[in-house]
Design a protein around this motif. Structure first.
Motif, PDB file in Angstrom:
ATOM      1  N   ALA A 113      -3.327   1.287   6.294  1.00 21.51           N
ATOM      2  CA  ALA A 113      -3.235   0.383   5.144  1.00 21.51           C
ATOM      3  C   ALA A 113      -1.821   0.382   4.562  1.00 21.51           C
ATOM      4  CB  ALA A 113      -4.240   0.788   4.069  1.00 21.51           C
ATOM      5  N   ALA A 114      -1.152   1.525   4.634  1.00 22.07           N
ATOM      6  CA  ALA A 114       0.205   1.631   4.101  1.00 22.07           C
ATOM      7  C   ALA A 114       1.215   0.909   4.985  1.00 22.07           C
ATOM      8  CB  ALA A 114       0.597   3.102   3.946  1.00 22.07           C
ATOM      9  N   ALA A 115       0.882   0.735   6.251  1.00 24.43           N
ATOM     10  CA  ALA A 115       1.796   0.089   7.197  1.00 24.43           C
ATOM     11  C   ALA A 115       0.999  -0.696   8.219  1.00 24.43           C
ATOM     12  CB  ALA A 115       2.652   1.145   7.881  1.00 24.43           C
ATOM     13  N   PRO A 116       0.579  -1.891   7.860  1.00 28.89           N
ATOM     14  CA  PRO A 116      -0.258  -2.687   8.759  1.00 28.89           C
ATOM     15  C   PRO A 116       0.343  -2.892  10.149  1.00 28.89           C
ATOM     16  CG  PRO A 116      -0.163  -3.690   6.584  1.00 28.89           C
ATOM     17  CD  PRO A 116       0.812  -2.565   6.582  1.00 28.89           C
ATOM     18  N   GLY A 117       1.647  -2.850  10.281  1.00 32.79           N
ATOM     19  CA  GLY A 117       2.288  -3.047  11.581  1.00 32.79           C
ATOM     20  C   GLY A 117       1.982  -1.977  12.606  1.00 32.79           C
ATOM     21  N   ILE A 118       1.519  -0.797  12.156  1.00 29.37           N
ATOM     22  CA  ILE A 118       1.232   0.280  13.103  1.00 29.37           C
ATOM     23  C   ILE A 118      -0.259   0.396  13.399  1.00 29.37           C
ATOM     24  CG2 ILE A 118       3.273   1.557  12.369  1.00 29.37           C
ATOM     25  CD1 ILE A 118       1.287   3.546  11.020  1.00 29.37           C
ATOM     26  N   GLU A 119      -1.050  -0.472  12.804  1.00 27.10           N
ATOM     27  CA  GLU A 119      -2.495  -0.362  12.961  1.00 27.10           C
ATOM     28  C   GLU A 119      -2.927  -0.397  14.424  1.00 27.10           C
ATOM     29  OE1 GLU A 119      -6.569  -2.020  10.946  1.00 27.10           O
ATOM     30  OE2 GLU A 119      -4.698  -3.042  10.523  1.00 27.10           O
ATOM     31  N   ALA A 120      -2.327  -1.269  15.237  1.00 24.21           N
ATOM     32  CA  ALA A 120      -2.712  -1.376  16.647  1.00 24.21           C
ATOM     33  C   ALA A 120      -2.419  -0.070  17.386  1.00 24.21           C
ATOM     34  CB  ALA A 120      -1.988  -2.535  17.309  1.00 24.21           C
ATOM     35  N   ALA A 121      -1.269   0.545  17.116  1.00 22.74           N
ATOM     36  CA  ALA A 121      -0.926   1.806  17.776  1.00 22.74           C
ATOM     37  C   ALA A 121      -1.891   2.912  17.362  1.00 22.74           C
ATOM     38  CB  ALA A 121       0.502   2.212  17.460  1.00 22.74           C
ATOM     39  N   LEU A 122      -2.205   2.989  16.066  1.00 19.45           N
ATOM     40  CA  LEU A 122      -3.144   3.999  15.594  1.00 19.45           C
ATOM     41  C   LEU A 122      -4.533   3.790  16.191  1.00 19.45           C
ATOM     42  CD1 LEU A 122      -2.321   4.298  11.785  1.00 19.45           C
ATOM     43  CD2 LEU A 122      -1.846   5.958  13.575  1.00 19.45           C
ATOM     44  N   THR A 123      -4.994   2.551  16.174  1.00 19.86           N
ATOM     45  CA  THR A 123      -6.318   2.247  16.717  1.00 19.86           C
ATOM     46  C   THR A 123      -6.373   2.607  18.192  1.00 19.86           C
ATOM     47  OG1 THR A 123      -6.620   0.498  15.102  1.00 19.86           O
ATOM     48  CG2 THR A 123      -8.035   0.431  17.035  1.00 19.86           C
TER      49      THR A 123
END
Length: 159
Positions: free
Chosen positions: A140-150
């Motif tokens: 949530a703090a950095a939506p741009g990394i969501e795909a990498a985290l997921t």
């Protein structure tokens, strides 16, 4: 892992974070026993002056042994001199060598201030485990990394 979404948040000096993400440092050493299974996602928190999550990697393996044995196994991959290693390990009876693989540098680091706007966030002195909820806050703090985290979490939970 009992929590299939669990990941590790690892605090490292900025120069070590840069070396890990560049692939020139593939072993991170710690003074204490680290019990994390292979495949565990690791978010890299670069300490001051950077103070941000700058990327991630995955644990390939963990060696827990005496400081001398860990140095013997990791000296060419740890990214530090023998003198730095010995100073860091002074007084330690056990050490861990975390072999890291698949480093990913985030296009935009996630600064501590942004992490704190998503909820209470305290970077660890060494490392700590993140729950699924913690990971959702980071995303949530950095939506741009969501795909990498997921991707990392899904891959870890499939293993």
């Amino acid at each position: 892992m009992s929590d299939p979404e669990r990941a590790m948040l690892l605090s490292v000096h900025p120069r070590f974070a840069t070396a890990i993400l560049a692939g020139t440092k593939t072993v991170e050493v710690r003074r204490q026993r680290v019990a994390a299974p292979p495949g565990t996602p690791v978010l890299l928190y670069a300490t001051a002056p950077t103070m941000a999550i700058v990327g991630m990697a995955r644990i390939a393996s963990v060696q827990v042994a005496s400081p001398g044995e860990v140095w013997s196994a990791s000296r060419t991959s740890a990214g530090i001199s023998r003198r730095e290693y010995d100073e860091y390990m002074t007084g330690a009876t056990s050490a861990s060598g975390l072999s890291l693989e698949e480093p990913i540098a985030f296009d935009a680091p996630v600064p501590l201030a942004a992490l704190r706007t998503a909820g209470a966030f305290h970077p660890p002195q060494s490392y700590r485990y993140l729950s699924g909820e913690d990971l959702r806050r980071v995303a949530a703090a950095a939506p741009g990394i969501e795909a990498a985290l997921t991707g990392a979490v899904l891959a870890a939970s499939a293993e």
